[in-house]
Structures are given as structure tokens and as C-alpha cells.
Design a protein around this motif. Structure first.
Motif, PDB file in Angstrom:
ATOM      1  N   ARG A 209      37.334  23.254  29.682  1.00 38.96           N
ATOM      2  CA  ARG A 209      36.559  23.946  30.717  1.00 38.96           C
ATOM      3  C   ARG A 209      37.291  23.931  32.049  1.00 38.96           C
ATOM      4  O   ARG A 209      37.272  24.923  32.789  1.00 38.96           O
ATOM      5  CB  ARG A 209      35.178  23.329  30.836  1.00 38.96           C
ATOM      6  N   LEU A 210      37.928  22.826  32.367  1.00 44.70           N
ATOM      7  CA  LEU A 210      38.709  22.770  33.601  1.00 44.70           C
ATOM      8  C   LEU A 210      39.876  23.754  33.544  1.00 44.70           C
ATOM      9  O   LEU A 210      40.187  24.422  34.528  1.00 44.70           O
ATOM     10  CB  LEU A 210      39.211  21.343  33.857  1.00 44.70           C
ATOM     11  N   ARG A 211      40.501  23.858  32.387  1.00 46.85           N
ATOM     12  CA  ARG A 211      41.587  24.831  32.232  1.00 46.85           C
ATOM     13  C   ARG A 211      41.063  26.248  32.369  1.00 46.85           C
ATOM     14  O   ARG A 211      41.705  27.099  32.987  1.00 46.85           O
ATOM     15  CB  ARG A 211      42.282  24.639  30.885  1.00 46.85           C
ATOM     16  N   LEU A 212      39.894  26.533  31.789  1.00 46.73           N
ATOM     17  CA  LEU A 212      39.305  27.867  31.920  1.00 46.73           C
ATOM     18  C   LEU A 212      39.065  28.213  33.384  1.00 46.73           C
ATOM     19  O   LEU A 212      39.392  29.312  33.835  1.00 46.73           O
ATOM     20  CB  LEU A 212      37.992  27.960  31.129  1.00 46.73           C
ATOM     21  N   LEU A 213      38.487  27.268  34.121  1.00 40.02           N
ATOM     22  CA  LEU A 213      38.245  27.509  35.549  1.00 40.02           C
ATOM     23  C   LEU A 213      39.548  27.785  36.282  1.00 40.02           C
ATOM     24  O   LEU A 213      39.622  28.698  37.104  1.00 40.02           O
ATOM     25  CB  LEU A 213      37.525  26.314  36.183  1.00 40.02           C
ATOM     26  N   SER A 214      40.589  27.017  35.981  1.00 37.66           N
ATOM     27  CA  SER A 214      41.855  27.209  36.681  1.00 37.66           C
ATOM     28  C   SER A 214      42.508  28.532  36.287  1.00 37.66           C
ATOM     29  O   SER A 214      43.105  29.201  37.140  1.00 37.66           O
ATOM     30  CB  SER A 214      42.804  26.038  36.447  1.00 37.66           C
TER      31      SER A 214
ATOM     32  N   VAL B 171      28.791  27.414  28.779  1.00 39.14           N
ATOM     33  CA  VAL B 171      28.428  26.162  29.456  1.00 39.14           C
ATOM     34  C   VAL B 171      28.723  26.273  30.951  1.00 39.14           C
ATOM     35  O   VAL B 171      27.902  25.873  31.788  1.00 39.14           O
ATOM     36  CB  VAL B 171      29.165  24.953  28.821  1.00 39.14           C
ATOM     37  N   LEU B 172      29.872  26.850  31.299  1.00 40.45           N
ATOM     38  CA  LEU B 172      30.241  26.999  32.711  1.00 40.45           C
ATOM     39  C   LEU B 172      29.353  28.021  33.421  1.00 40.45           C
ATOM     40  O   LEU B 172      29.026  27.849  34.598  1.00 40.45           O
ATOM     41  CB  LEU B 172      31.718  27.378  32.827  1.00 40.45           C
ATOM     42  N   VAL B 173      28.938  29.062  32.719  1.00 34.11           N
ATOM     43  CA  VAL B 173      27.996  30.031  33.303  1.00 34.11           C
ATOM     44  C   VAL B 173      26.647  29.362  33.529  1.00 34.11           C
ATOM     45  O   VAL B 173      26.050  29.472  34.608  1.00 34.11           O
ATOM     46  CB  VAL B 173      27.850  31.281  32.396  1.00 34.11           C
ATOM     47  N   ASP B 174      26.144  28.653  32.524  1.00 31.56           N
ATOM     48  CA  ASP B 174      24.847  27.974  32.635  1.00 31.56           C
ATOM     49  C   ASP B 174      24.834  26.934  33.753  1.00 31.56           C
ATOM     50  O   ASP B 174      23.804  26.705  34.383  1.00 31.56           O
ATOM     51  CB  ASP B 174      24.463  27.312  31.311  1.00 31.56           C
ATOM     52  N   ALA B 175      25.993  26.318  34.021  1.00 28.27           N
ATOM     53  CA  ALA B 175      26.089  25.307  35.079  1.00 28.27           C
ATOM     54  C   ALA B 175      26.288  25.941  36.453  1.00 28.27           C
ATOM     55  O   ALA B 175      26.281  25.244  37.456  1.00 28.27           O
ATOM     56  CB  ALA B 175      27.229  24.340  34.777  1.00 28.27           C
ATOM     57  N   GLY B 176      26.480  27.268  36.492  1.00 36.59           N
ATOM     58  CA  GLY B 176      26.591  27.957  37.769  1.00 36.59           C
ATOM     59  C   GLY B 176      27.997  28.071  38.330  1.00 36.59           C
ATOM     60  O   GLY B 176      28.166  28.445  39.488  1.00 36.59           O
ATOM     61  N   PHE B 177      29.016  27.771  37.528  1.00 39.23           N
ATOM     62  CA  PHE B 177      30.396  27.851  38.009  1.00 39.23           C
ATOM     63  C   PHE B 177      31.024  29.219  37.784  1.00 39.23           C
ATOM     64  O   PHE B 177      31.935  29.602  38.503  1.00 39.23           O
ATOM     65  CB  PHE B 177      31.263  26.771  37.353  1.00 39.23           C
ATOM     66  N   LEU B 178      30.573  29.920  36.753  1.00 41.41           N
ATOM     67  CA  LEU B 178      31.122  31.230  36.431  1.00 41.41           C
ATOM     68  C   LEU B 178      30.027  32.284  36.395  1.00 41.41           C
ATOM     69  O   LEU B 178      28.880  31.991  36.064  1.00 41.41           O
ATOM     70  CB  LEU B 178      31.811  31.214  35.055  1.00 41.41           C
TER      71      LEU B 178
END
Length: 121
Positions: free
Chosen positions: A44-49, A81-88
């Protein structure tokens, strides 16, 4: 006095009581833990980066599988998961989904932990 008749003293505090800030409420702590848990995964951290570093500021799920070496369903799960957490943010275009960073999402997390992130000059 104790049971032998010896006077007892209350031990002195090691320091005067500190005026503590209110801290996080129970709900704030649960929300923050959920968001931090979403970040606590190397994929997930790699996806964000990868998404943050893309020239257009967004990436299609089809472009994210090869760099991670994961299958499309696995990458899609991590993105959800990242969308649900509000990051994407997710934008459906035809059969493909495009993802972009939600502006201020990381700053919001940092703001919940005052003093944890040094202020920028």
C-alpha cells in the motif's frame, strides 16, 4: 500508621503533575488506528508512492500491477483499502478505475498526532 504503630508517609511524587492535553477521544483513536492500519502494508505504501509520483497525479489499476509484481485482484484490494481509509480517490472510466491521492489526507493524519511530526520552517 501501619499495623505496628509506625507512622507511614506518603511517598513524594517524582515530579509535579503535568497538565496533560485532552488527547484523542476513543472514536478519534479508533479512526486513526484504522487509517494507520491501512498504511501499515508495504504494498500500500508503494501504491501511494507510485500514484503520488505519476506525472498526471493519477494511475490506472492496470498500470500498477507490474511495478508491484502482484495480481490485479490483489492490487485492487489494496487500492480499495486505501480508498476506504480516505487516502485515495477512485474514478471509474469505462472498465478501468483510476486512482489519485486525496489532497490533505496525510496532513489530516499527522494533525491528529500533534508533536509527532516536526513543524516545517
Amino acid at each position: 500508621m501501619d499495623t505496628r504503630g509506625t507512622p507511614t508517609t506518603v511517598p513524594a511524587a517524582c515530579c509535579p503533575p503535568a497538565a496533560l492535553a485532552a488527547g484523542l477521544s476513543g472514536q478519534q483513536a479508533a479512526d486513526l488506528a484504522r487509517r494507520l492500519k491501512a498504511l501499515a502494508d508495504p504494498a500500500r505504501l508503494r501504491l501511494l508512492s507510485l500514484i503520488a509520483g505519476s506525472p498526471a497525479g493519477e494511475a490506472c489499476v492496470c498500470d500498477l500491477t507490474d511495478p508491484l509484481g502482484l495480481t490485479q485482484p490483489t492490487v485492487s484490494h489494496h487500492l480499495k483499502v486505501l480508498v476506504d481509509a480516505g487516502f485515495l480517490a477512485r474514478d471509474k472510466r469505462g472498465v478501468w478505475a483510476w486512482f489519485s491521492i486525496v489532497p490533505g489526507a496525510m496532513e489530516t493524519v499527522a494533525a491528529l498526532l500533534p508533536g509527532a511530526v516536526p513543524a516545517r520552517a
